[in-house]
Motif scaffolding. Structure first.
Motif, PDB file in Angstrom:
ATOM      1  N   ALA A 216       0.887  -1.461   0.464  1.00  0.00           N
ATOM      2  CA  ALA A 216       0.219   0.151  -0.099  1.00  0.00           C
ATOM      3  C   ALA A 216       0.852   1.349  -0.075  1.00  0.00           C
ATOM      4  CB  ALA A 216      -1.201   0.391   1.135  1.00  0.00           C
ATOM      5  N   ASP A 217       2.130   1.488   0.233  1.00  0.00           N
ATOM      6  CA  ASP A 217       3.117   2.381   0.470  1.00  0.00           C
ATOM      7  C   ASP A 217       3.446   2.859  -0.326  1.00  0.00           C
ATOM      8  OD1 ASP A 217       4.409   0.363   0.715  1.00  0.00           O
ATOM      9  OD2 ASP A 217       5.947   1.260   1.532  1.00  0.00           O
ATOM     10  N   LYS A 218       3.269   1.861  -1.829  1.00  0.00           N
ATOM     11  CA  LYS A 218       4.113   1.916  -2.376  1.00  0.00           C
ATOM     12  C   LYS A 218       2.583   2.359  -3.643  1.00  0.00           C
ATOM     13  CE  LYS A 218       7.578  -0.684  -2.276  1.00  0.00           C
ATOM     14  NZ  LYS A 218       8.618  -2.359  -2.834  1.00  0.00           N
ATOM     15  N   LEU A 219       1.520   2.420  -3.042  1.00  0.00           N
ATOM     16  CA  LEU A 219       0.612   3.164  -4.274  1.00  0.00           C
ATOM     17  C   LEU A 219       0.124   4.142  -3.844  1.00  0.00           C
ATOM     18  CD1 LEU A 219      -1.207  -0.663  -4.128  1.00  0.00           C
ATOM     19  CD2 LEU A 219       0.004   0.404  -5.922  1.00  0.00           C
ATOM     20  N   ARG A 220      -0.960   5.163  -5.324  1.00  0.00           N
ATOM     21  CA  ARG A 220      -0.987   6.160  -4.690  1.00  0.00           C
ATOM     22  C   ARG A 220      -2.304   6.534  -5.970  1.00  0.00           C
ATOM     23  NH1 ARG A 220       0.975  10.053  -9.039  1.00  0.00           N
ATOM     24  NH2 ARG A 220       2.420   9.207  -9.768  1.00  0.00           N
ATOM     25  N   LEU A 221      -3.091   7.509  -5.141  1.00  0.00           N
ATOM     26  CA  LEU A 221      -4.728   8.085  -5.915  1.00  0.00           C
ATOM     27  C   LEU A 221      -4.377   9.087  -7.220  1.00  0.00           C
ATOM     28  CD1 LEU A 221      -7.041   7.370  -3.978  1.00  0.00           C
ATOM     29  CD2 LEU A 221      -6.911   6.334  -5.959  1.00  0.00           C
ATOM     30  N   ALA A 222      -4.427   9.679  -8.466  1.00  0.00           N
ATOM     31  CA  ALA A 222      -4.312  10.281  -8.334  1.00  0.00           C
ATOM     32  C   ALA A 222      -5.317  10.795  -8.848  1.00  0.00           C
ATOM     33  CB  ALA A 222      -4.798  10.424 -10.701  1.00  0.00           C
ATOM     34  N   ASP A 223      -4.661  12.324  -8.444  1.00  0.00           N
ATOM     35  CA  ASP A 223      -5.826  13.700  -7.787  1.00  0.00           C
ATOM     36  C   ASP A 223      -6.882  13.919  -8.852  1.00  0.00           C
ATOM     37  OD1 ASP A 223      -3.967  13.866  -5.768  1.00  0.00           O
ATOM     38  OD2 ASP A 223      -3.020  15.268  -7.004  1.00  0.00           O
ATOM     39  N   ASN A 224      -7.582  14.152  -9.984  1.00  0.00           N
ATOM     40  CA  ASN A 224      -8.043  13.125 -10.992  1.00  0.00           C
ATOM     41  C   ASN A 224      -9.520  12.973 -11.139  1.00  0.00           C
ATOM     42  OD1 ASN A 224      -6.653  16.214 -11.802  1.00  0.00           O
ATOM     43  ND2 ASN A 224      -5.787  15.664 -13.588  1.00  0.00           N
ATOM     44  N   TYR A 225     -10.673  13.402 -10.977  1.00  0.00           N
ATOM     45  CA  TYR A 225     -11.641  12.169 -11.629  1.00  0.00           C
ATOM     46  C   TYR A 225     -12.257  12.760 -13.107  1.00  0.00           C
ATOM     47  CZ  TYR A 225     -13.310  12.115  -6.795  1.00  0.00           C
ATOM     48  OH  TYR A 225     -13.884  11.832  -5.713  1.00  0.00           O
ATOM     49  N   PHE A 226     -11.709  11.742 -13.594  1.00  0.00           N
ATOM     50  CA  PHE A 226     -12.554  11.290 -14.814  1.00  0.00           C
ATOM     51  C   PHE A 226     -13.454  10.973 -15.264  1.00  0.00           C
ATOM     52  CE2 PHE A 226      -7.634   9.793 -14.385  1.00  0.00           C
ATOM     53  CZ  PHE A 226      -7.217  10.852 -14.719  1.00  0.00           C
ATOM     54  N   SER A 227     -14.424  10.716 -14.899  1.00  0.00           N
ATOM     55  CA  SER A 227     -15.536  10.473 -15.118  1.00  0.00           C
ATOM     56  C   SER A 227     -17.061  10.922 -14.153  1.00  0.00           C
ATOM     57  CB  SER A 227     -15.972   8.881 -15.865  1.00  0.00           C
ATOM     58  OG  SER A 227     -16.240   8.350 -14.985  1.00  0.00           O
ATOM     59  N   LEU A 228     -17.887  10.322 -13.348  1.00  0.00           N
ATOM     60  CA  LEU A 228     -18.539  10.492 -13.148  1.00  0.00           C
ATOM     61  C   LEU A 228     -20.084   9.497 -12.803  1.00  0.00           C
ATOM     62  CD1 LEU A 228     -19.390  12.608 -10.055  1.00  0.00           C
ATOM     63  CD2 LEU A 228     -21.623  13.170 -11.722  1.00  0.00           C
ATOM     64  N   GLU A 229     -19.734   8.757 -11.624  1.00  0.00           N
ATOM     65  CA  GLU A 229     -21.016   7.835 -11.772  1.00  0.00           C
ATOM     66  C   GLU A 229     -21.826   7.849 -11.200  1.00  0.00           C
ATOM     67  OE1 GLU A 229     -20.237   4.818 -13.570  1.00  0.00           O
ATOM     68  OE2 GLU A 229     -18.392   5.370 -15.018  1.00  0.00           O
ATOM     69  N   PRO A 230     -22.741   7.814 -11.034  1.00  0.00           N
ATOM     70  CA  PRO A 230     -24.774   7.990 -10.533  1.00  0.00           C
ATOM     71  C   PRO A 230     -24.458   6.711  -9.756  1.00  0.00           C
ATOM     72  CG  PRO A 230     -24.577   8.548 -12.428  1.00  0.00           C
ATOM     73  CD  PRO A 230     -23.756   8.559 -12.230  1.00  0.00           C
ATOM     74  N   TYR A 231     -24.601   6.077  -8.153  1.00  0.00           N
ATOM     75  CA  TYR A 231     -24.974   4.765  -8.149  1.00  0.00           C
ATOM     76  C   TYR A 231     -26.428   4.813  -7.951  1.00  0.00           C
ATOM     77  CZ  TYR A 231     -20.554   3.540  -7.629  1.00  0.00           C
ATOM     78  OH  TYR A 231     -19.274   3.039  -8.073  1.00  0.00           O
ATOM     79  N   ALA A 232     -27.386   3.545  -8.449  1.00  0.00           N
ATOM     80  CA  ALA A 232     -28.469   3.458  -7.895  1.00  0.00           C
ATOM     81  C   ALA A 232     -29.133   1.935  -7.608  1.00  0.00           C
ATOM     82  CB  ALA A 232     -30.166   4.174  -8.213  1.00  0.00           C
ATOM     83  N   LEU A 233     -30.500   1.656  -6.952  1.00  0.00           N
ATOM     84  CA  LEU A 233     -30.427   0.543  -6.760  1.00  0.00           C
ATOM     85  C   LEU A 233     -31.135  -0.308  -7.839  1.00  0.00           C
ATOM     86  CD1 LEU A 233     -31.569   0.244  -2.681  1.00  0.00           C
ATOM     87  CD2 LEU A 233     -29.559  -0.677  -4.539  1.00  0.00           C
ATOM     88  N   ALA A 234     -30.469  -1.308  -9.044  1.00  0.00           N
ATOM     89  CA  ALA A 234     -31.318  -1.432 -10.166  1.00  0.00           C
ATOM     90  C   ALA A 234     -32.528  -2.917  -8.916  1.00  0.00           C
ATOM     91  CB  ALA A 234     -31.223  -2.633 -11.287  1.00  0.00           C
ATOM     92  N   LEU A 235     -33.525  -3.127 -10.050  1.00  0.00           N
ATOM     93  CA  LEU A 235     -35.312  -3.502  -9.641  1.00  0.00           C
ATOM     94  C   LEU A 235     -35.992  -3.497 -10.613  1.00  0.00           C
ATOM     95  CD1 LEU A 235     -37.029  -0.510  -9.451  1.00  0.00           C
ATOM     96  CD2 LEU A 235     -36.052  -0.603  -7.694  1.00  0.00           C
ATOM     97  N   PRO A 236     -37.166  -4.194 -11.146  1.00  0.00           N
ATOM     98  CA  PRO A 236     -37.936  -4.721 -11.935  1.00  0.00           C
ATOM     99  C   PRO A 236     -38.330  -3.213 -13.244  1.00  0.00           C
ATOM    100  CG  PRO A 236     -38.554  -6.132 -10.306  1.00  0.00           C
ATOM    101  CD  PRO A 236     -37.838  -4.927  -9.989  1.00  0.00           C
ATOM    102  N   ARG A 237     -38.238  -3.318 -14.194  1.00  0.00           N
ATOM    103  CA  ARG A 237     -38.158  -2.594 -15.162  1.00  0.00           C
ATOM    104  C   ARG A 237     -40.224  -2.653 -15.155  1.00  0.00           C
ATOM    105  NH1 ARG A 237     -39.090  -0.904 -21.230  1.00  0.00           N
ATOM    106  NH2 ARG A 237     -38.512   0.899 -21.229  1.00  0.00           N
TER     107      ARG A 237
END
Length: 288
Positions: A216-237
């Motif tokens: 973990a000490d050798k990994l890092r997160l990039a500062d930028n967001y490259f997309s937006l992902e809105p989550y929701a619960l999928a249910l029967p149409r």
């Protein structure tokens, strides 16, 4: 054979009665099934931490799984059910929507991005989380998206995140090789072993993966967001009664503050929701 007018009218009356009763009898909605079976079926994954995965004992856990359990408890109260049993239906990134479409599960409890194309097959609840795709790299890895040129980039296959990565690379005219991973754990392994220069996924997932890495000490997160992902619960149409019940349950969880407990259970007391996420829960707590 000649039929009398009276007999024809009688047959038409019977046919009309069956037509009116048929959908209610043969296509009972999810709410009716919950009342009848006293069971709700939650589709869960074992490879989508920290939202939906298995713990050391093989039990489903994660932020969205916990949220679905809270929804189930609220639904039981809404429907005046003394007890509503929860059955877990294992799914993968490839067959998760099929489980909802075919009726194997009632709710999809994993990091599902709500998109217009997916609404051709399933319906979605109000939003449950918002995140954005970013990069996890080794300390000496690419510092920005442009630096990915000529390199290999890992991503979970068959997801909107994979398509977002490909689209972003194409629009920026960056020549990089996209390597599909079967699971996030496989993606992290590729990064740890140097098989890819970066791993592309939602930022919350990347932060969790990094915390579980042996390096973990050798990994890092990039500062930028490259997309937006809105989550929701999928249910029967088309099941508007069930969707309303789920939305009412979620709104109650947001308004009562229970969502903070659900969040802390997965991410820990030290990690606080972002301002964007707090705003999401504030505006999603719909009034009656």
């Amino acid at each position: 054979m000649k039929w009398s007018i009276a007999r024809c009218l009688r047959m038409l009356s019977i046919a009309s009665a069956f037509a009116a009763a048929g959908p209610g009898l043969s296509e009972a909605g999810t709410v009716d099934k919950l009342r009848q079976d006293k069971t709700i079926r939650l589709a869960v994954r074992d490879d989508a931490p920290p939202f939906s995965f298995k713990d050391a004992n093989g039990q489903p856990v994660g932020f969205i799984v916990d949220l679905c359990r809270a929804v189930a408890r609220t639904l039981a109260a809404q429907l005046n059910l003394a007890d509503l049993s929860v059955v877990y239906v294992p799914v993968t990134a490839a067959d998760r929507f099929e489980a909802i479409e075919t009726g194997k599960a009632d709710l999809l409890c994993e990091p599902t991005s709500a998109t217009l194309s997916r609404r051709e097959h399933v319906d979605f609840s109000i939003a449950t989380f918002v995140d954005g795709a970013s990069l996890l790299v080794r300390g000496d890895g690419p510092s920005d998206f442009g630096a990915l040129a000529g390199k290999k980039v890992g991503v979970l296959g068959g997801t909107t995140t994979e398509q977002s990565l490909r689209d972003t690379l194409a629009s920026a005219n960056i020549q990089a090789e996209v390597v599909s991973a079967k699971t996030h754990e496989d993606g992290l392994k590729m990064l740890d072993e140097g098989a890819v220069a970066a791993y592309f996924a939602d930022r919350a997932i990347l932060a969790y993966l990094a915390s579980k890495s042996g390096e973990a000490d050798k990994l890092r997160l990039a500062d930028n967001y490259f997309s937006l992902e809105p989550y929701a619960l999928a249910l029967p149409r088309g099941d508007s009664d069930f969707r309303l019940a789920v939305d009412r349950a979620l709104s109650g969880i947001y308004k009562s503050g229970e969502i903070a407990t659900v969040f802390a259970n997965t991410f820990g007391a030290q990690m606080q929701p972002s301002d964007t996420l707090k705003t999401l829960y504030l505006i999603s707590a719909l009034p009656e």
